[in-house]
Structure formats: structure tokens, C-alpha cells
Design an enzyme around this catalytic site. Structure first.
Site, PDB file in Angstrom:
ATOM      1  N   LYS A 269      66.585   3.164  88.504  1.00  0.00           N
ATOM      2  CA  LYS A 269      65.787   3.730  89.603  1.00  0.00           C
ATOM      3  C   LYS A 269      66.647   4.742  90.344  1.00  0.00           C
ATOM      4  O   LYS A 269      67.708   4.414  90.877  1.00  0.00           O
ATOM      5  CB  LYS A 269      65.340   2.622  90.556  1.00  0.00           C
ATOM      6  CG  LYS A 269      64.620   3.158  91.781  1.00  0.00           C
ATOM      7  CD  LYS A 269      63.942   2.060  92.573  1.00  0.00           C
ATOM      8  CE  LYS A 269      63.313   2.613  93.833  1.00  0.00           C
ATOM      9  NZ  LYS A 269      62.607   1.576  94.582  1.00  0.00           N
TER      10      LYS A 269
ATOM     11  N   LYS B 220      62.418   4.999  86.687  1.00  0.00           N
ATOM     12  CA  LYS B 220      61.644   5.476  87.831  1.00  0.00           C
ATOM     13  C   LYS B 220      62.414   6.567  88.544  1.00  0.00           C
ATOM     14  O   LYS B 220      63.603   6.385  88.764  1.00  0.00           O
ATOM     15  CB  LYS B 220      61.397   4.284  88.764  1.00  0.00           C
ATOM     16  CG  LYS B 220      60.646   4.610  90.009  1.00  0.00           C
ATOM     17  CD  LYS B 220      60.495   3.368  90.832  1.00  0.00           C
ATOM     18  CE  LYS B 220      59.812   3.752  92.126  1.00  0.00           C
ATOM     19  NZ  LYS B 220      59.875   2.701  93.086  1.00  0.00           N
TER      20      LYS B 220
HETATM   21  C1  PBG Z   1      60.620  -0.150  97.402  1.00  0.00           C
HETATM   22  C2  PBG Z   1      59.915   0.754  96.456  1.00  0.00           C
HETATM   23  C3  PBG Z   1      59.766   2.155  96.526  1.00  0.00           C
HETATM   24  C4  PBG Z   1      58.904   2.506  95.491  1.00  0.00           C
HETATM   25  C5  PBG Z   1      58.588   1.342  94.797  1.00  0.00           C
HETATM   26  N1  PBG Z   1      59.236   0.272  95.397  1.00  0.00           N
HETATM   27  C6  PBG Z   1      60.263   3.125  97.518  1.00  0.00           C
HETATM   28  C7  PBG Z   1      61.705   3.351  97.653  1.00  0.00           C
HETATM   29  O1  PBG Z   1      62.530   2.854  96.898  1.00  0.00           O
HETATM   30  O2  PBG Z   1      62.053   4.042  98.609  1.00  0.00           O
HETATM   31  C8  PBG Z   1      58.400   3.908  95.227  1.00  0.00           C
HETATM   32  C9  PBG Z   1      57.078   3.987  94.526  1.00  0.00           C
HETATM   33  C10 PBG Z   1      56.396   5.304  94.577  1.00  0.00           C
HETATM   34  O3  PBG Z   1      56.888   6.307  95.122  1.00  0.00           O
HETATM   35  O4  PBG Z   1      55.293   5.364  94.025  1.00  0.00           O
HETATM   36  N2  PBG Z   1      61.951  -0.378  97.169  1.00  0.00           N
END
Ligand code: PBG
Length: 323
Positions: A196, A249
Site C-alpha cells: 500500500k 493499492k
Molecule cells: C484506511 C484506508 C484508506 C483507504 C482504505 N483504507 C485511506 C488511507 O490509508 O489514508 C483508501 C481507499 C480509497 O481511497 O478508496 N487506512
């Protein structure tokens, strides 16, 4: 060699093209993210995500029945927590009667066969909007991991089939796995957000949950987008620690990473087409600059071609109506 070989022969009719197609989309590919809020009879559109809603649990119940009728088999739950319940330790995340725990039960009551996945991270519960506990301006790893493990167990106890840690703390998969095993939740699946990246594509999601970081950014825990090999290290470690499904992601800007992982690991790979990707297409389509449906299907198929077996996407419901 031409003319013995002509590349266009196999493209000459729609039927032939269908016979030789290498990849396809099916309702089985999708994970549907859903945003849940407190209250009753509430369904409010997220301004930066046109056509996408935050909903109270009564609407959630109806929505999962609709999704199931379309052949969709999994939902990924996120909650918007009232400010008054936020603190640095994410205490509300462990409340057995909390919004997430009630949302899990709502889905299981509405459609028992629906695979319920839950986001495991502190940001929606954190007064600082960070995925971990803050001490002296830093996001501390090990005490955060303890809370996340308890949070994952609490989701499993409420009925979650899959817990999805999205926080990027070190060692969280191992600790969550141990916590689940110790409580005899031996079948709970861990879908790890293993690669991520710290990304500006998450903006609309943070609007949806009011979870933007109050100070700084997430670069000390989420990955640097200038790196490629690090994704493999993260993913292999998560698999060793007990992850069953791994994830890349954001999606579209990271297809190379999906392909790298597909070649190196055998576990199922999920791609997360994030909120900013959804917003970009909706905005371009609104202006009449792009053909919404064609681009949507082209982008979704690209995740399969890159090597993903699962796609978390805000387009899931719209897409399955077309395939
Ligand atoms: C929480 C989380 C996030 C997303 C999924 N889980 C935001 C982040 O890490 O700031 C993003 C999902 C999206 O943008 O569709 N940790």
C-alpha cells in the site's frame, strides 16, 4: 510471416474475438467497498465520489441484498465514526457494540452467504486521523499492532469472514494471526494491504470518512511510490506472517507492481481501485470527455490482465450490470 500469418484473422468477428479472449470480468472478481454511518434512513452522497453513498445500517441491509442479487459475493466495510468517539488510542474500535461490529451483523443477517470483509486500521477512530497511535508526533508501531490485533478479533467475533489490515504497521499480520488462533478463529481470512503506497489518490475516501490526517502525512508507514522491489519484500513478509490474500493499492498507477507480485507469489492478489481513480473517471465522464462505461470496463479488465484475481472497486455494481 505475412501473408502466411495475418494478425487480423482472429479479430475478424465478435464471435471469434470472444473465443480467443484471454481474460474476462465476472461478478466473482469483485469486492464492494461500503461506507457505513450512524443513524436511520440515511443515504448521503459523497461530494467527491458522485453516485457513491454513506449509508446507515438499514440501507446497508437493502444494499447487500441488491449486490447479492447481482452475483456479487463480498463487501468491504468502512465506518464513519462521530468525532466525539475519536481518541488517540482508537478505543471505540474495540467496542463490541460499535458501528463496525453492528454493520457486520447487519450484513450477515441480510445475506448470510455474503463474504464480509472489514477494514482494520485506526484512522477513522483516531483523533489525529492516523492509522496508528501517536506519541511525541510519531506514529508508534508496536502498541498500535496490539490494538489492531484486538480490533481484528472483535470483527471476527462479530461475524467477519475476512479482516483486512490497511494500516501498514510492521508485524501486524503475525500479531493478528496469533490473536485469532488463540481465540480459536482458525478460519478467519486475513487479506493484507501488503503493498500500500502513500498516495494522493486516497483524497475522496478521506472526505467520505472525514479521516484525513490532522498533521503530517502517512509516509512513515505507507510505501514510497518511487519503489518497486519493496512491494515484494512487504508482500513476502506478510505471507510468512499468515496473510491469505495480498493486495496492491492504488490500482491503475500500480499495474506493474501487480504483475511483479503475480510472477513471484502464488497467493491470490487483490487490486484496490481507489477513490481517486473513481473520482477521475466520474469527473471526465461528467464533462463528456470520456465514455464512462467503456473506460470503466477497460480499466477493470486491466487489473485481471496484470494478474489480480480480486478487484476492490467502487464501480463493482455498475460494472456487473454490463458484463
Ligand atoms: C484506511 C484506508 C484508506 C483507504 C482504505 N483504507 C485511506 C488511507 O490509508 O489514508 C483508501 C481507499 C480509497 O481511497 O478508496 N487506512
Amino acid at each position: 510471416m505475412y501473408p502466411i500469418q495475418r494478425n487480423r484473422r482472429l479479430r475478424s468477428s465478435a464471435s471469434l474475438r470472444a473465443l480467443v479472449q484471454e481474460f474476462s470480468l465476472s461478478p466473482n472478481d469483485f469486492i464492494v467497498p461500503l461506507f457505513v454511518i450512524e443513524g436511520n434512513q440515511i443515504k448521503e452522497e459523497i461530494p467527491s465520489m458522485p453516485g457513491y453513498f454513506r449509508m446507515s445500517t438499514d440501507h446497508l441491509s437493502k444494499q447487500v441484498k441488491t449486490l447479492w442479487s447481482l452475483g456479487l459475493k463480498s463487501v468491504l466495510l468502512f465506518v464513519k465514526v462521530p468525532d466525539a468517539l475519536k481518541d488517540n488510542l482508537g478505543t471505540e474500535a474495540l467496542n463490541p457494540e460499535g458501528l463496525m461490529q453492528r454493520a457486520i451483523k447487519t450484513v450477515k443477517e441480510a445475506v448470510p452467504e455474503m463474504v464480509v470483509m472489514t477494514d482494520v486500521a485506526l484512522d477513522p477512530y483516531s483523533s489525529f486521523g492516523h492509522d496508528g497511535i501517536v506519541e511525541g508526533g510519531k506514529i508508534v508501531n508496536d502498541s498500535t499492532v496490539k490494538v489492531l490485533s484486538k480490533m481484528a478479533l472483535s470483527h471476527a467475533q462479530a461475524g467477519a469472514d475476512v479482516v483486512a489490515p490497511s494500516d501498514m504497521m510492521d508485524g501486524r499480520i503475525l500479531n493478528i494471526r496469533k490473536e485469532l488462533e488463540a481465540a480459536n478463529f482458525t478460519e478467519t481470512v486475513i487479506m493484507s494491504y501488503s503493498a500500500k503506497y502513500a498516495s494522493a489518490f486516497y483524497g475522496p475516501f478521506r472526505d467520505a470518512l472525514d479521516s484525513a490526517p490532522g498533521f503530517g502525512d502517512k509516509k512513515t508507514y505507507q510505501m514510497d511510490f518511487r519503489n518497486r522491489k519493496e512491494a515484494l519484500i512487504e508482500t513476502q513478509r506478510d505471507l510468512e506472517e499468515g496473510a491469505d490474500i495480498v493486495m496492491v493499492k492504488p490500482g491503475l498507477a500500480y499495474l506493474d507492481i501487480i504483475r511483479d507480485l503475480r510472477e513471484e507469489v502464488a497467493a491470490p492478489i487483490a487490486a484496490y481501485q481507489v477513490s481517486g481513480e473513481y473520482a477521475m473517471l466520474k469527473a471526465a465522464a461528467e464533462k463528456g470527455w470520456l465514455d464512462h462505461d467503456q473506460i470503466m470496463l477497460e480499466q477493470l479488465l486491466s487489473f485481471k490482465r496484470a494478474g489480480a484475481s480480486l478487484i476492490a472497486s467502487y464501480f463493482a455494481e455498475e460494472a456487473v450490470k454490463l458484463i
